[in-house]
Design a protein around this motif. Structure first.
Motif, PDB file in Angstrom:
ATOM      1  N   SER A   7       0.841  -1.194   0.000  1.00 53.62           N
ATOM      2  CA  SER A   7       0.000   0.000   0.000  1.00 53.62           C
ATOM      3  C   SER A   7       0.875   1.243   0.000  1.00 53.62           C
ATOM      4  N   PHE A   8       0.389   2.283  -0.670  1.00 54.96           N
ATOM      5  CA  PHE A   8       1.145   3.520  -0.791  1.00 54.96           C
ATOM      6  C   PHE A   8       0.303   4.710  -0.338  1.00 54.96           C
ATOM      7  N   ALA A   9       0.964   5.693   0.192  1.00 52.45           N
ATOM      8  CA  ALA A   9       0.403   7.020   0.416  1.00 52.45           C
ATOM      9  C   ALA A   9       1.356   7.971  -0.309  1.00 52.45           C
ATOM     10  N   VAL A  10       0.832   8.849  -1.136  1.00 47.50           N
ATOM     11  CA  VAL A  10       1.657   9.705  -1.986  1.00 47.50           C
ATOM     12  C   VAL A  10       1.405  11.174  -1.660  1.00 47.50           C
ATOM     13  N   ARG A  11       2.466  11.926  -1.563  1.00 50.01           N
ATOM     14  CA  ARG A  11       2.392  13.386  -1.462  1.00 50.01           C
ATOM     15  C   ARG A  11       3.304  13.920  -2.552  1.00 50.01           C
ATOM     16  N   LEU A  12       2.721  14.433  -3.612  1.00 44.77           N
ATOM     17  CA  LEU A  12       3.476  14.953  -4.751  1.00 44.77           C
ATOM     18  C   LEU A  12       3.377  16.470  -4.745  1.00 44.77           C
ATOM     19  N   GLN A  13       4.495  17.100  -4.461  1.00 45.64           N
ATOM     20  CA  GLN A  13       4.558  18.560  -4.453  1.00 45.64           C
ATOM     21  C   GLN A  13       5.464  18.963  -5.609  1.00 45.64           C
ATOM     22  N   LEU A  14       4.866  19.506  -6.658  1.00 45.72           N
ATOM     23  CA  LEU A  14       5.585  19.774  -7.898  1.00 45.72           C
ATOM     24  C   LEU A  14       5.661  21.274  -8.160  1.00 45.72           C
ATOM     25  N   ASN A  15       6.869  21.800  -8.241  1.00 51.55           N
ATOM     26  CA  ASN A  15       7.125  23.199  -8.590  1.00 51.55           C
ATOM     27  C   ASN A  15       6.401  24.188  -7.692  1.00 51.55           C
ATOM     28  N   ARG A  16       6.178  23.825  -6.436  1.00 54.31           N
ATOM     29  CA  ARG A  16       5.551  24.736  -5.477  1.00 54.31           C
ATOM     30  C   ARG A  16       6.348  24.694  -4.181  1.00 54.31           C
ATOM     31  N   PRO A  17       7.288  25.642  -4.012  1.00 55.53           N
ATOM     32  CA  PRO A  17       8.046  25.671  -2.758  1.00 55.53           C
ATOM     33  C   PRO A  17       7.114  25.909  -1.575  1.00 55.53           C
ATOM     34  N   ASN A  18       7.585  25.606  -0.389  1.00 54.24           N
ATOM     35  CA  ASN A  18       6.769  25.752   0.818  1.00 54.24           C
ATOM     36  C   ASN A  18       6.381  27.200   1.115  1.00 54.24           C
ATOM     37  N   ASP A  19       7.090  28.173   0.519  1.00 55.89           N
ATOM     38  CA  ASP A  19       6.751  29.574   0.764  1.00 55.89           C
ATOM     39  C   ASP A  19       5.584  30.055  -0.100  1.00 55.89           C
ATOM     40  N   GLY A  20       5.035  29.176  -0.964  1.00 57.23           N
ATOM     41  CA  GLY A  20       3.873  29.534  -1.777  1.00 57.23           C
ATOM     42  C   GLY A  20       4.205  30.243  -3.079  1.00 57.23           C
ATOM     43  N   SER A  21       5.477  30.476  -3.342  1.00 61.46           N
ATOM     44  CA  SER A  21       5.850  31.182  -4.569  1.00 61.46           C
ATOM     45  C   SER A  21       5.724  30.261  -5.788  1.00 61.46           C
ATOM     46  N   ILE A  22       5.618  30.877  -6.957  1.00 56.87           N
ATOM     47  CA  ILE A  22       5.541  30.135  -8.217  1.00 56.87           C
ATOM     48  C   ILE A  22       6.691  30.616  -9.096  1.00 56.87           C
ATOM     49  N   GLY A  23       7.473  29.695  -9.621  1.00 54.27           N
ATOM     50  CA  GLY A  23       8.594  30.052 -10.480  1.00 54.27           C
ATOM     51  C   GLY A  23       8.156  30.180 -11.920  1.00 54.27           C
ATOM     52  N   ASP A  24       9.085  30.034 -12.828  1.00 51.54           N
ATOM     53  CA  ASP A  24       8.774  30.064 -14.259  1.00 51.54           C
ATOM     54  C   ASP A  24       9.241  28.737 -14.845  1.00 51.54           C
ATOM     55  N   SER A  25       8.368  27.748 -14.821  1.00 53.11           N
ATOM     56  CA  SER A  25       8.707  26.437 -15.358  1.00 53.11           C
ATOM     57  C   SER A  25       7.836  26.152 -16.574  1.00 53.11           C
ATOM     58  N   ARG A  26       8.320  25.260 -17.428  1.00 50.61           N
ATOM     59  CA  ARG A  26       7.574  24.905 -18.628  1.00 50.61           C
ATOM     60  C   ARG A  26       7.715  23.419 -18.912  1.00 50.61           C
ATOM     61  N   LEU A  27       6.631  22.844 -19.373  1.00 49.42           N
ATOM     62  CA  LEU A  27       6.636  21.492 -19.900  1.00 49.42           C
ATOM     63  C   LEU A  27       6.325  21.636 -21.372  1.00 49.42           C
ATOM     64  N   THR A  28       7.257  21.205 -22.233  1.00 44.99           N
ATOM     65  CA  THR A  28       7.057  21.362 -23.674  1.00 44.99           C
ATOM     66  C   THR A  28       7.003  20.007 -24.357  1.00 44.99           C
ATOM     67  N   ILE A  29       6.110  19.902 -25.317  1.00 47.60           N
ATOM     68  CA  ILE A  29       5.955  18.697 -26.109  1.00 47.60           C
ATOM     69  C   ILE A  29       6.071  19.119 -27.570  1.00 47.60           C
ATOM     70  N   GLY A  30       7.100  18.610 -28.256  1.00 50.08           N
ATOM     71  CA  GLY A  30       7.321  18.973 -29.653  1.00 50.08           C
ATOM     72  C   GLY A  30       6.716  17.955 -30.599  1.00 50.08           C
ATOM     73  N   GLN A  31       6.118  18.438 -31.658  1.00 52.71           N
ATOM     74  CA  GLN A  31       5.590  17.557 -32.694  1.00 52.71           C
ATOM     75  C   GLN A  31       5.950  18.130 -34.052  1.00 52.71           C
ATOM     76  N   THR A  32       6.364  17.240 -34.958  1.00 54.73           N
ATOM     77  CA  THR A  32       6.748  17.640 -36.310  1.00 54.73           C
ATOM     78  C   THR A  32       5.743  17.064 -37.293  1.00 54.73           C
ATOM     79  N   VAL A  33       5.140  17.951 -38.068  1.00 55.00           N
ATOM     80  CA  VAL A  33       4.170  17.561 -39.091  1.00 55.00           C
ATOM     81  C   VAL A  33       4.574  18.249 -40.387  1.00 55.00           C
TER      82      VAL A  33
END
Length: 153
Positions: free
Chosen positions: A40-66
C-alpha cells in the motif's frame, strides 16, 4: 558474558541458510509464494511549489513535427500539491486459476492548486507565451473505488 554471546552466535553459524545469498526460484516455486495484502502507498506529490507559496517560471514542452514543421505545446508553470491515500498493488488469482496484478484506485485524493498557468502552441518553446488557450487549476477532494487488473501473457 562469553557464554551468552556464544549462545547468540552459534545458531547463526550452524545454519547454512544464514551464509547463503539470494537464490533464484523456478516459475512453479515462485507461483507458490504467498504474501499478505500486497503493498500500500500514500503519496504526497509537491511539484514546482516551494513551501513559501511562490511560483517560479517552469515549462513542460511537447514537440511535434508535421510535414517538416515543428511546433511545441507549452504548459507554463505546471505544479501543485496532490495527496493520495489507498493505492495498493497486490497479486491475485482469478476464479479460473489465472494470476493477475490488481492496482486499486486511490481511495482518497486531494488536489491543492494543481494544474498549469497556461497552455499554448508555439514555434519556439522558449518564447514568451503571447496567446494562452486556457489554464487548469484543481482544488478539492476525490474519492474512488475499483481496480485496474493486469494479466501478463
Amino acid at each position: 558474558m562469553r557464554l551468552r554471546l556464544l549462545a547468540l552466535i552459534l545458531p547463526a553459524l550452524l545454519c547454512r541458510a544464514a551464509w547463503a545469498g539470494p537464490q533464484p526460484l523456478a516459475d512453479e516455486e515462485l507461483a507458490q509464494v504467498r504474501g499478505a495484502d500486497g503493498i500500500s502507498f500514500a503519496v504526497r506529490l509537491q511539484l514546482n511549489r516551494p513551501n513559501d507559496g511562490s511560483i517560479g517560471d517552469s515549462r513542460l514542452t511537447i514537440g511535434q513535427t508535421v510535414d517538416g514543421r515543428t511546433t511545441y505545446t507549452v504548459l507554463k508553470n505546471v505544479g501543485g500539491l496532490i495527496q493520495m491515500v489507498g493505492l495498493n498493488i497486490s497479486p491475485q488469482t482469478a476464479a479460473d486459476g489465472t494470476n493477475y496484478l490488481a492496482l486499486t484506485l486511490p481511495a482518497y485524493t486531494r488536489f491543492t492548486d494543481a494544474g498549469f498557468e497556461s497552455i499554448s502552441v508555439q514555434a519556439d518553446p522558449r518564447a514568451p507565451v503571447t496567446q494562452s488557450l486556457g489554464q487548469v487549476t484543481l482544488n478539492g477532494d476525490l474519492q474512488m473505488q475499483g481496480q485496474l487488473r493486469l494479466w501478463s501473457h
